[in-house]
Structures are given as C-alpha cells and as structure tokens.
Design an enzyme around this catalytic site. Structure first.
Site, PDB file in Angstrom:
ATOM      1  N   GLU B 278     -11.159  -0.147   4.528  1.00  0.00           N
ATOM      2  CA  GLU B 278     -11.673   1.368   4.147  1.00  0.00           C
ATOM      3  C   GLU B 278     -13.167   1.324   4.117  1.00  0.00           C
ATOM      4  O   GLU B 278     -13.840   2.365   4.434  1.00  0.00           O
ATOM      5  CB  GLU B 278     -11.153   1.662   2.805  1.00  0.00           C
ATOM      6  CG  GLU B 278     -11.420   3.385   2.642  1.00  0.00           C
ATOM      7  CD  GLU B 278     -10.618   3.340   1.279  1.00  0.00           C
ATOM      8  OE1 GLU B 278      -9.063   3.540   1.521  1.00  0.00           O
ATOM      9  OE2 GLU B 278     -10.858   3.592   0.143  1.00  0.00           O
ATOM     10  N   GLU B 281     -14.413   1.599   7.644  1.00  0.00           N
ATOM     11  CA  GLU B 281     -14.104   2.883   8.260  1.00  0.00           C
ATOM     12  C   GLU B 281     -15.225   4.058   7.792  1.00  0.00           C
ATOM     13  O   GLU B 281     -15.941   4.705   8.481  1.00  0.00           O
ATOM     14  CB  GLU B 281     -12.679   3.422   7.531  1.00  0.00           C
ATOM     15  CG  GLU B 281     -12.258   4.920   8.114  1.00  0.00           C
ATOM     16  CD  GLU B 281     -11.102   5.387   7.585  1.00  0.00           C
ATOM     17  OE1 GLU B 281     -10.365   4.605   6.789  1.00  0.00           O
ATOM     18  OE2 GLU B 281     -10.757   6.534   7.976  1.00  0.00           O
ATOM     19  N   CYS B 298      -5.085   5.431  -1.438  1.00  0.00           N
ATOM     20  CA  CYS B 298      -4.074   4.271  -1.832  1.00  0.00           C
ATOM     21  C   CYS B 298      -3.254   5.154  -2.664  1.00  0.00           C
ATOM     22  O   CYS B 298      -2.148   4.273  -3.328  1.00  0.00           O
ATOM     23  CB  CYS B 298      -4.686   3.160  -2.359  1.00  0.00           C
ATOM     24  SG  CYS B 298      -6.660   3.664  -2.998  1.00  0.00           S
ATOM     25  N   SER B 318      -9.082   8.836   4.544  1.00  0.00           N
ATOM     26  CA  SER B 318      -9.193   7.535   4.999  1.00  0.00           C
ATOM     27  C   SER B 318      -7.756   7.049   5.803  1.00  0.00           C
ATOM     28  O   SER B 318      -6.880   7.563   5.223  1.00  0.00           O
ATOM     29  CB  SER B 318      -9.504   6.459   4.169  1.00  0.00           C
ATOM     30  OG  SER B 318      -9.062   5.201   4.629  1.00  0.00           O
ATOM     31  N   LYS B 357       5.307   5.811  -5.078  1.00  0.00           N
ATOM     32  CA  LYS B 357       5.599   4.521  -4.081  1.00  0.00           C
ATOM     33  C   LYS B 357       6.845   4.447  -3.485  1.00  0.00           C
ATOM     34  O   LYS B 357       6.991   3.966  -2.422  1.00  0.00           O
ATOM     35  CB  LYS B 357       5.071   3.436  -4.951  1.00  0.00           C
ATOM     36  CG  LYS B 357       3.669   3.226  -5.163  1.00  0.00           C
ATOM     37  CD  LYS B 357       2.799   2.829  -4.013  1.00  0.00           C
ATOM     38  CE  LYS B 357       1.369   2.633  -4.398  1.00  0.00           C
ATOM     39  NZ  LYS B 357       0.560   2.706  -3.164  1.00  0.00           N
ATOM     40  N   GLU B 360       6.802   6.917  -0.598  1.00  0.00           N
ATOM     41  CA  GLU B 360       5.822   6.320   0.317  1.00  0.00           C
ATOM     42  C   GLU B 360       6.443   5.178   1.060  1.00  0.00           C
ATOM     43  O   GLU B 360       6.733   5.270   2.623  1.00  0.00           O
ATOM     44  CB  GLU B 360       4.503   5.467  -0.437  1.00  0.00           C
ATOM     45  CG  GLU B 360       3.728   5.209   0.710  1.00  0.00           C
ATOM     46  CD  GLU B 360       2.408   4.553   0.174  1.00  0.00           C
ATOM     47  OE1 GLU B 360       1.286   4.772   0.510  1.00  0.00           O
ATOM     48  OE2 GLU B 360       2.808   3.744  -0.756  1.00  0.00           O
ATOM     49  N   GLU B 365       7.095   6.364   9.177  1.00  0.00           N
ATOM     50  CA  GLU B 365       5.936   5.778   9.605  1.00  0.00           C
ATOM     51  C   GLU B 365       5.781   4.559   9.058  1.00  0.00           C
ATOM     52  O   GLU B 365       5.135   3.615   9.627  1.00  0.00           O
ATOM     53  CB  GLU B 365       5.048   6.591   9.949  1.00  0.00           C
ATOM     54  CG  GLU B 365       4.236   6.968   8.405  1.00  0.00           C
ATOM     55  CD  GLU B 365       4.672   8.140   8.026  1.00  0.00           C
ATOM     56  OE1 GLU B 365       5.803   8.790   8.152  1.00  0.00           O
ATOM     57  OE2 GLU B 365       4.014   8.739   7.136  1.00  0.00           O
ATOM     58  N   CYS B 502      -3.673   4.402 -11.603  1.00  0.00           N
ATOM     59  CA  CYS B 502      -2.412   3.825 -11.544  1.00  0.00           C
ATOM     60  C   CYS B 502      -2.002   3.315 -12.794  1.00  0.00           C
ATOM     61  O   CYS B 502      -0.719   3.033 -13.025  1.00  0.00           O
ATOM     62  CB  CYS B 502      -2.658   2.649 -10.611  1.00  0.00           C
ATOM     63  SG  CYS B 502      -3.104   3.211  -8.971  1.00  0.00           S
TER      64      CYS B 502
END
Lengths: 159, 585, 536
Positions: B278, B281, B298, B318, B357, B360, B365, B502
């Site tokens: 990141e 990036e 994230c 990102s 999560k 996710e 993908e 989190c």
C-alpha cells in the site's frame, strides 16, 4: 363521484415531479406519500425507492413511515377501498351487522380484495362522522346511518 | 449544579444530568434495557422508571434530567411493580429459549429476569412468528427475539450511517427490519455487525461457523492453518474471563495449538505486507499523478459500504487486499510450496474481530491461489466458544510464538487493529522508503485516539502529506461526502468501518462499548512499544518473502495475489419496475 | 350591503353532505331563481347546524324554522309554501320535543346551549371571509396587533382561565408563556386538528363551519409568543375541512389578514395545512410534530416539551382546534366575559359530540360543568325507545365509563377525573341497557391495540394484552385472576407508558371494572352474559 383509485404503479418521472413540488424536502415525506399514493393507488417498492433516492434519505425510513400510517398502503388495493369504522360509537349502533353485510355482499372477508380487483374491505379508525353512525368510507365518500339493507344499494353505485 | 435526593440520600450533580447517572454516583444501579452508553437515549423499554416526588407518572431514569431539589425514589412498590410487569410483557413475547441461545449468559434481558426473580409470566406466551434471516454469510437475524429497544436502529443510522435497520409497521406489529422485509443480502448492508453490539438479546448475531472448523480439525487429511488478526490479541482474553485490554498473544497461540491447529500464523505478517504494498502504491500514485486521495482498503465493512454508497469513488481505494485475504492467497501458494503441502489439503482459517470478514472471504474474486483463499472466518466470539467447549483455560497456558514463515510481525502491524493504526504504520514506512532517512519520531499521536475524524500533516521530503483518519461509517461518510464534492484536500485517508477500528469490530467479545474499544486500542499501542521491530519494512520475514517469492512490491506476483478490484453495488434492493409509456407520463 | 328578506341556511357539514345537502342547496338556488325570488331570498351554505342525524338540515330566517331530512323533491314545496306564502311546511319539522314550529336558536330544541366556539357555525357561509368579518371576524386580531402588547395578550388568556380543549386541560396562557419566554430565531404555532378520538367530530365541524376563527386564533397566538409560522395538522380523512381551510387561507392572504405586516403592525404570520395519514397517536402533540417533520408519528420523550423544543427543535405552541376557536372571542370580549360561562375552576363552554343510543345525536356547546343527565335528557332528547340508560363514556374511547349513579356529576376537566374518567375531547357515547359490558370493552381495547405506535413496552405490549384478555373473557374463555391482571396491567400502563395514549388506554377498562365488575365476573365464572346480547 370522486376519481377512482388507479391500481397501476407509478413512473419514476411522476414521482420526481411530486418530489420537485415539495422542493425535495425530507420533512414533506408524509405529504409526498399522500400524493404518490393518490396517483398510483398504493406505494410500490419502486415508488418508495424513488422517493428515498430523490430525498436522499434511507429507504428503510421511507418504508418505515409508509407502513406506520393506515391511510398508506404498500400493496395494491381494489379500485374502491371500503373503510369500515368499528370503533365504539359505530359498534354500539350496529357496525358488526354492516361488516357482515359487506362481507356477504362482496364475498370477501375484512382485509380482502375482490378477485376482479374492484373492492377492498378494511377496518378504519373513527371517521369522525359519529353523528350518523354506523358509517363507512368508500374512497373519499362517506356513507352514514347505515343499515344492512342499505349496503347492497350503496355497492350498486360502484358495481 | 443541582442537589437531588435519591432514596433518601443527597447528591450534587450538574443540572440536566439524568437520574440514572445521578443515581450511579450514589452507587445505585437502576436497571436498564434499552439504554446503551454510546447510543441515543430511547427511553422505550420503561424498565428504568423511577418515582419522582410530586409526579403522578413514573419517569424513565435514563432520560429524565434532574432538577435542583428533586426527590427521587428508585425502589418503591409502584416502581418495582411497573418494572416487573413491563419485563413480564417483554418476556411473554420472547422465545425464552435461553439455553439454546447464542446470547445465553450475555443477554441483558436474561440478566434482568434473573435480577427481578421472574418466576411466572401471567400473559400467554405468544411469539410473533417472524422469519429468521440467514441470507448472508456474516449476520443472522432472529426477529422473534427482538424486544424493540431500537438500539440497533440508532447504531445502524446514527453511528454507522448505513440506514439498514428501521422499525416498520406499528403497535404490536412493529418489527425492526431491512426495507420491504428483505434479507440483509438484498440491501446495502456493510455487514459490520455493530448491530450485534447494540442488541441486548440474541436477535442479531454472527453466523456460527465453529462446526466447520471442528470438522476440519478432526480431518486427518486436512492441514489446518489459522491466522490471528491484530485486534484479537487484545480481546480474546475477555472471552476467557479476563478484563478488557489484556495482551494475550502468546496464550492465544498456545490455545490455538491445543485446539489442534497445525500451524498458527499471524495476520500481522500480512499487515506488514499490506503496508509495503500500500505504501508503494501510495508513492506511485503521488509520483505518477494517480488518483488521490488514496483510501485504505483493509476494512471489508468499509469496502462493502463504499461499493453500495460511493461506487463513484472506488478508484480512490487502494487495490491492496486486506491482510486476511493476502494471508489466504499466500498460505495456499507461498506457504504450501515452502512446506511441501498440496494447497488443496490446506484448510485456511482466520480469527477475526469482524463479521464483514466472513463476507469478504466469500467474495468470488478471493480465490487467487486457485482455491478459496480463506476457508472459514471465525470471530473472536466463536473462538471463545470453541476454547470454552474444549476446556482450555488461559491461566494454565504458556506463552508461545507464532509459526514461520508467516508468523513474524512488527509493532506497525499490531496497531492495525486500532483506528489510525494503519495510517501510522503506513507513514512510518512511506517516510523512510520515500526519503531514505530514518524517522525522527516514530509515534504519530495525532492519528491515535477515539475522536471521530483525525487529521495530520507529515513532511515527507518536499511534500506536506495531508492525511485523515475516520472510524465508524458515520464519520467515514462525512469525509466521503467532502471527497465527492471535491473538498477533501488530503493525500491519504484511513477508513475503518467500526468505531475504534477493528478492536471494536462486530465480531468482538460482548460487551463492546466505546470505553472498551479505547482500552483494547491502548493495549495494541502497548504491544507495539514492546516489539523488537516497529516498522513494517524492517520485518525480516517480509524481506524474505519478497526475496523468495514476490519479487518486488507491486510486481507481477503481488499484482496477482495481493491486489484486488471492487464492484459497484446498488444502494437499493431490486424492485419490480412500473411499465412506463407515454400514457403514464 | 344588499338586503334580503329571507335567508335559507343549508347545513354543509359532512354528515349533511353525506345525506345530499349539496343537491338540496343547488335545487333551492335554482327554485328561488325560477320563482324570481333571488333578489329577496339568499341561499347560504353554512357549517354544521348541530343535529347531525337529521340531515340534510336547513334553517329559514328570519323565522328560524328548522327543516330536517330535506330532499331535493321537497324543495319546490318549501319555496312555494314558506318563502312565497310564509307557511311552515310542518311535515318537515320532525317530531321535536315541543310540537309546532321548531325555532333553531330557541332553547326548546337544542337546550341550554351557549355558543362561543360555535358562534359562527351554521350562521355564516364558511367559505365567505366577508361573512366572518361581518360577525366581528378578525377584530380580535386587529385589537391585539394595534392595542395590545404580546404580554398583554398572554395575560388576558391566562386571566380567562382557558384550558386546553384537546383533553389534557393544560392552561393555555401558561403554555403560551413558556414559548414566549423561549429565546429562538423561529417559533411555531401548531393547530392540532388530528381529531382521532372515536366519537369526536367537533374539530371537523368547527373547521368546516368556521375556518377563519382558527386562522385568527392562530395569528393571535403567533403574535403573543413571537411566532410567524403556523401549521394546521388535519386528519387525512377530513376532506372537506382541508378544502375549506385551504380556501380560508387564500382569502385571508388576499385581504392581508395573513401574510406579512398584518394591519401595518409589522407582525407577519403564515399558515400551512399538513394532512395526517391515519394514526390516532398523531393527536399526541409530539407525535404530531414528528409527523409534520416527515417521520413516523411516534411521540417523543418529554422533557424537553414542545413549548421550548418542538417542531424542528424550535419553541412551539400546540393547541387544539376548539382551544384556538375560543381565542378571538376571549380577546375581543375580555377574560371577565369568558369567566361568566362555566365554572370557577373551569370557565367557558365545552363542545360535546353526542353519539350512541341517544335521540338527538350531534354537536352541542354547553357551559362547562353541566351534568350528564341534562345533556342526555334535556339536550339529547333521551334514549331511543325510552330504554334504560346503562352508561356513558365521556372523553372518547380513552375516557372512562360512568354508570347511572354518576349522571349528576358536573362535567369539567377536574371533576370527572375524580371518578376515574376524563372530559377529554368532549365525546359522549351513550349506551343503553341492551349492551354487554364485555363486548364494549373488547371494542375499546381493540382500538388501542390498533392505534398504539409500538414505541414503548407498556403500551405496545400492554394494549395487545388488554385486548387479548378481554377478548378471551368475551369468548367465554376467561379465567380467575384475569380481572386482577387487567387491573394491575392497566395501572402499570397508566404510570409508565411514554405518552398519553398508553397512559389513557386502560382508563375505560378500569372504570368498567370498577362500576360493572359483576358483569365481567358472570362472563368468567358462569360463562354467561347478563344482558344476553354478546353471544357468549
């Protein structure tokens, strides 16, 4: 006789027109729902979504408001909605018999809609015409001093 | 100031203090149910009612402000009767299946029933018969358990700005539901799970995946690997009876080994990896005139929220996968190759503070290893259940280390679990990578803490890098709206879906309040200070994986395994459309 | 002004509209014209004339002859006989208590009425601002704006002793003073016309019969507290009220009686109509405010009270229609004049709506403190068929039920509560001995279950349980302990519900248990109905 409620749904463009009339103010939601329902006969999921989108408020809120008030319906109703008052002043003067006469005449229970989509039968809270109890309202027209015998005669006007 | 008398004792408090808080000062614990310290006052359950001298009506202590000279009684026969009858009314509509309920022993209604010694319910036991919602891999709704306290509504609308749950219909028919009574899968729900923390009963909970993990652990042909998310090392202790804020990393590793996991590795490792990818990036976007500000990626709740509500801004996010998914992709490639295990035999479990999560991991993908990268996501609560079932006691456990090769991490990774942590970790690395010189001060205090939106400016070389940090989707929304209007004058933004980051995730132990979120976050900063490496780029295991496997940051392998793309989603559920012709116009 | 020798007032209240008064009006106009009497006789459609079950009703002045149940086919005869030849059409005057010609304003028919609120109802054409003005309309506003300071206006209302007529009986002047004192850039006047209490239709008929009195009263309130904006929240079902109010607002604006700088005083006031959508709870002032703000009409936690934090968070006065209708005459005639009516504790009049088993159903206005007996037997003409009185529910469905022993209790806001009931909105439902108490109780409780907003536990769950238990008793499935449970649940609802709906819902059942317990017990213990009418 007043214009009959239409059972068709409403187009986004029309909803947008109504929203514009209220300057897209979220606090006008109850008025907006009135207008949309008047146009479409009920508040479809699409109409509710369009309103939420146009007012930029959560769609869950629009649905929450639409389902709170008894004059709003999220399901299509008959062309003529017959609202029967069964509150105390009407009850005392025989509303039960009126309910039975309506159910028998239309062949549907309270809450039902006739198979031809013409009539919906439902309870309402006091219509404020207790001086002529028992009373019913068919769309925007009120009928008072009812007797079971008068029920078929009134319905005839709509059939 | 106001002097009030409560149950015969005087106390001086600020005028406008609620009776509830004034009583607290006297050590009087007025029972509550719809009250939540972090949420809007509801005053609907009417359990906290008290008697005020001179008033015919009882008043809710949670809402009623004291006035000077007020005389309050919290325990009269009238008060007790009202509380018990109201409780009785709620219980008569509640399934009362406490033994089978996920909230057994953490349920506030159950606790009240115990406190009031409810032995009899005189009203007919009558459930509403509402359908359960199992439509998502993350959250289960059981509306029959709902007591209509509306705490989840306040959380969903006021705090998280998602606007999913709302009361519909009225009276005894009232139900808190997504729009049109649809499943959560059909509406714009981030699956953040904050409603679970709001819920006093078991009406909303995480999907329980423990059985799938038990089965994998019992399967001799499966090599079961678990990764532990940063925030879990300061919260699992609460599941095991410890107070909030205990750093239990070593015991957690030991406990997971005792449950039978073949390898216990660390999401913190891929958190460090995230920073490298990141950070690079970000530098690339800066250098090449890419889309700025760049937003961190994230937090899967934030990602889903963004896809629903800000599809136009997805290019700002990102492309880095979250640490969980980077780990998942690597465990079935890099680790499989190193360990000489067929990736099809690897069962990849992640321990997460998060319900989103679970969603996710299920995204189509997320199969870049050629397999499902993460097989099962366990929340902190689910792991707590497994540990208790297995009879593992933390006090008996030694401290153990994570396994190689994805077990070494830095303090920068640890603070990922607190709001501002990802930004701080990124700045530590970005500064040194960009300037080639050592950071004079490693701690970025401006981005720490529980303020909703935090801003900072950091000089990196010639450039003043402006950063912002938002936690909780309501705060995120404020920044995103500015961004949409072209008024967000930042280079880099950190967004965490959950308040506090989190540590306050929707999968964390119950209770999770703002106070507890803060305590857990502080523990992470403490863990950071105690670690030998505190900058991601200094992690030797990270250097090793680039040398052995990935090549270079943003390289081809990284691109394939560590980066992802986002999908614009609908803000509204699909609905039947009217047929619109000219006639309708 | 033109001079007419005769005026024919055609009641245009909703009950008469239902019975076809519009056709009668049109026929009268046509017939008067056809007979060439249109320069001598004026036909006027008015608001409610009172005897709602006798519609369509017309009154011919100067004689004051009241014709009832007039049909279009009767029109030629009325014009021919009465207007042309001066002979009363006796077959249309009905069986009034005193034979012969019934004169509308004489006490013989509608009894001991005093008309303050209804001063113009049935007298003027509600769609004519000129007629309202001709009856001193907007003079009170002019007096306030030109001769009085806002504080003087509040003082006068305080002195008058006027209390809220929506049911809560809060002193109106005091309420205004809270909002007047509040410091804010914007304040509001809300007129609560969400009349949902079953058996109540006074606000409807006031709005239909004299809409300008409401606009004038609201403007005075606005001046007194410093508000320049008002909303009238009307039930969506009240189609005619909304229509007439809309017209009245337009007319007042056109004459500069609403809008900016009224009477050149610098005071501005605008009024908008908001339509309800079918929720009894919106009659609760904060539920109403929520609804105007476009939300579910769920009452708010109080404090803060609307007086300091109401609509859009601004200081707001919420007054009932009847309360507001009292304002112009109080300001015009002074508080001492107002105190001449009614009782010391409760000055003024009260508008009642008579419904149920009573000969003369309809709208009446009587001095505060009148007894139930006088209302039923002197004004209401007694019970049909001479049947025996069983009970009267005062104050609508949320009021208590009084047995015949309490027929002589003075009806005001303070005495009725002493007997477990309430004056409430002024609805009076009379029931004769043929009715089963449990059947009626079930009807009441069904109403509250349907109308509870669902926000707080005691009301949401309690109203459903009250109904469930009473329904079981009615079906013959009652069990020992049910009545004690109803009592206990009712008490808890009364003291711990969030708003007036839940607090009042148990009132009828509690008074019925108090005065007719044996009838409930017969249903539970003996599985039989003493009246033999409920079908147990």
């Amino acid at each position: 006789m007043e214009t009959a409620a239409k059972s068709a749904s409403i187009c986004p463009a029309k909803v947008s027109e109504i929203l514009a009339k209220y300057s897209r103010r979220p606090d006008a939601l109850v008025s907006i729902l009135h207008d949309v329902q008047k146009e479409a006969g009920y508040l479809s999921e699409e109409a509710i979504t369009e309103i939420a989108s146009g007012l930029d408020i959560p769609v869950s809120k629009v649905y929450g408001v639409a389902t709170f008030y008894t004059l709003f319906s999220t399901k299509p109703k008959g062309q003529y909605v017959i609202r029967v008052c069964e509150n105390a002043p009407c009850h005392v003067l025989g509303a039960k018999a009126i309910v039975e006469a309506l159910e028998k005449e239309l062949g549907i229970p309270m809450g039902g809609t006739t198979s031809d989509g013409k009539f919906t039968l439902e309870y309402t809270s006091c219509l404020g015409v207790c001086g002529v109890a028992p009373a019913i309202m068919i769309n925007e027209a009120v009928y008072g001093n009812l007797t079971p015998e008068r029920v078929p005669l009134i319905l005839k006007e709509y059939k | 100031m106001a002097m009030v008398t409560i149950d015969g004792r005087k106390v001086e408090v600020d005028a406008g203090t609620t009776i509830l808080n004034a009583a607290k000062k006297l050590g009087i614990d007025i029972p509550t149910l719809c009250h939540h310290p972090d949420l809007a006052v509801q005053a609907v359950c009417r359990i906290c009612v008290v008697e005020i001298e001179g008033q015919k009506l009882l008043q809710p202590a949670c809402a009623f402000p004291v006035q000077d000279g007020m005389v309050v009684y919290t325990n009269t026969p009238r008060v007790r009767q009202a509380r018990k009858v109201n409780l009785e009314l709620l219980l008569a509509r509640h399934p009362q299946d406490c033994l089978q309920c996920v909230r057994n022993r953490s349920c506030e209604l159950q606790a009240l029933a115990e406190r009031f010694g409810m032995r009899e319910i005189r009203f007919e036991h009558k459930l509403r018969g509402l359908p359960e919602d199992h439509s998502t891999p993350a959250i289960v709704r059981e509306p029959d358990k709902c007591i209509l306290c509306r705490r989840c509504v306040s959380m969903c609308h006021d705090v998280q700005a998602a606007g999913v749950l709302f009361p519909s219909r009225r009276g005894a028919d009232t139900v808190v539901t997504p729009v049109f009574g649809r499943g959560l899968d059909e509406v714009a729900c981030a699956l953040c799970g904050q409603c679970i923390h709001a819920c006093p009963v078991g009406a909303i909970s995480e999907r329980d995946d423990t059985e799938r993990v038990w089965q994998a652990l019992a399967d001799p042909n499966k090599h079961v690997v678990v990764q532990t998310a940063p925030a879990t090392r300061v919260s699992i202790g609460e599941e095991m009876g410890l107070p909030p804020g205990q750093i239990i990393t070593g015991k957690l590793v030991a406990a997971l080994r005792r449950l039978g996991f073949d390898k216990v590795m660390d999401t913190d490792f891929t958190a460090d990896l995230t920073i490298i990818e990141e950070g690079n990036e970000f530098l690339k976007r800066l250098k090449e005139g890419g889309v700025l500000p760049m937003i961190t990626s994230c937090s899967p709740g934030w990602i889903k929220f963004g896809e629903h509500f800000y599809p136009d801004l997805l290019k700002h996010i990102s492309t880095c996968k979250s640490p969980q998914q980077m780990f998942g992709a690597l465990v079935k490639t890099y680790y499989a190759r190193k360990a000489g295990i067929d990736p099809k035999d690897i069962f990849s479990v992640s321990l997460m503070p998060c319900t989103a999560k679970k969603y996710e991991a299920d995204r189509p993908e997320m199969c870049d290893s050629g397999y499902k990268d993460v097989d099962v996501v366990l929340t902190s609560r689910e792991l707590g259940r497994m540990l208790r079932e297995a009879g593992i006691r933390f006090e008996d456990l030694p401290e153990e280390e994570h396994d190689d090769p994805m077990g070494i991490s830095t303090g920068a990774a640890a603070i990922f679990g607190a709001t501002g942590g990802v930004m701080e970790a990124a700045l530590r690395t970005v500064y040194e990578v960009a300037t080639g010189s050592e950071l004079p001060k490693i701690d970025f205090e401006e981005v720490r803490g529980l303020k909703g939106i935090k801003e900072a400016q950091v000089k990196v070389g010639d450039l003043d890098v402006r950063v912002a940090v938002a936690h909780g989707l309501g705060n995120a929304k404020k920044i995103l709206d500015l961004l949409r209007e072209g008024k967000a004058n930042y280079h880099f933004i950190e967004i965490m879906c959950c308040p506090g980051g989190c540590v306050g995730g929707g999968g964390q132990p119950i209770p999770t309040t703002m106070e507890i979120r803060g305590i857990r976050g502080n523990a992470l900063y403490e863990a950071d200070r105690g670690l030998p490496y505190r900058k991601s780029h200094e992690n030797p295991a990270i250097k090793q994986i680039y040398a052995e496997f990935l090549g270079e940051p943003l390289g081809e392998v990284s691109h394939h395994l560590l980066h992802t793309h986002y999908t614009p989603r609908q803000k509204y559920p699909s609905v039947a459309k009217a047929v619109c012709g000219e006639a309708a116009g | 002004m033109e001079f007419y020798r005769s005026h024919v007032l055609v009641c245009g209240g909703t009950p008469c509209v239902l019975e076809g008064c519009k056709g009668v009006r049109d026929a009268l106009i046509a017939e008067v014209k056809r007979r060439g009497l249109d320069r001598e006789v004026k036909v006027v459609e008015t608001g409610c004339l009172g005897p709602c079950d006798l519609g369509p009703v017309i009154v011919v002045y100067p004689e004051g002859t009241l014709y009832q149940k007039v049909r279009v086919s009767d029109v030629p005869e009325i014009v021919e006989q009465h207007l042309l030849k001066g002979r009363v059409v006796t077959r249309l005057v009905g069986e009034a208590p005193q034979a012969g010609v019934v004169k509308y304003e004489e006490p013989t028919y509608l009894g001991v009425q005093e008309r303050i609120v209804l001063r113009n109802c049935g007298v003027i054409d509600p769609e004519s601002i000129e007629e309202y003005i001709a009856r001193d309309g907007y003079r009170a506003l002019a007096k306030c704006l030109t001769e009085m300071k806002p504080a003087d206006v509040i003082e006068a209302v305080k002195k008058s002793g006027l209390v809220g007529r929506g049911g809560a009986a809060f002193p109106t002047g005091l309420k205004w003073s809270f909002t007047a004192k509040a410091d804010a850039d914007q304040k509001y006047i809300l007129c609560n016309a969400d009349e949902g209490e079953p058996g109540t239709f006074k606000d409807r008929l006031i709005l239909e019969g004299d809409p300008h009195s409401i606009l004038e009263g609201m403007a005075i309130a606005g001046y007194a507290v410093g508000a320049d904006k008002g909303f009238i929240y009307v039930r969506g079902e009240y189609v005619l009220s909304i229509e007439r109010l809309g017209k009245a607002i337009e007319q007042a604006k056109a004459l500069g009686l609403l809008g900016s700088n009224i009477f050149g005083s610098g005071f501005s006031f605008d009024v908008e109509i908001r339509k309800g959508a079918g929720a009894y709870v919106c009659g609760e002032e904060t539920g109403l405010i929520e609804s105007i703000e476009g939300k579910r009409g769920e009452p708010r936690i109080k404090p803060p009270y609307p007086g300091t934090e109401g609509l859009y968070g601004k200081p707001t006065v919420v007054n009932n229609v009847e309360t507001i209708a009292n304002i112009p005459p109080i300001l015009l005639n002074g508080p001492d004049w107002f105190r001449k009516f009614g009782t010391e504790r409760c000055p003024g009049t009260k508008v009642f709506t008579l419904t149920g088993d009573i000969n003369n159903k309809g709208l009446i206005e009587v001095p505060m403190g009148i007894t139930l007996r006088r209302v039923i037997y002197e004004i209401g003409g007694g019970i049909p068929g001479g049947r025996e009185f069983k009970m009267a529910q005062t104050g609508g469905t949320s009021g208590g039920c009084l047995p015949k022993e309490l027929l002589d209790v003075p009806m005001d806001y303070f005495t009725l509560p002493e007997h477990g009931s309430a004056l409430g909105s002024g609805a009076l439902l009379i029931m004769d001995a043929s009715h089963c108490i449990v059947d009626i109780a079930e009807c009441f409780m069904r109403f509250f279950e349907h109308e509870s907003c669902g926000k707080c536990t005691p009301c949401r769950e309690g109203t459903a349980r009250l109904h469930e238990i009473v329904a079981k008793i009615a079906r013959g499935e009652g069990k020992p302990g049910d009545l004690e449970l109803l009592d206990e649940l009712g008490s808890v609802m009364q003291v711990s519900s969030l708003c007036g709906l839940g607090q009042a819902a148990p009132v009828p059942i509690k008074t019925m248990l108090k005065y007719f317990r044996d009838e409930f017990e017969a249903h539970i213990n003996d599985r039989l109905c003493p009246t033999g009418t409920c079908g147990i």
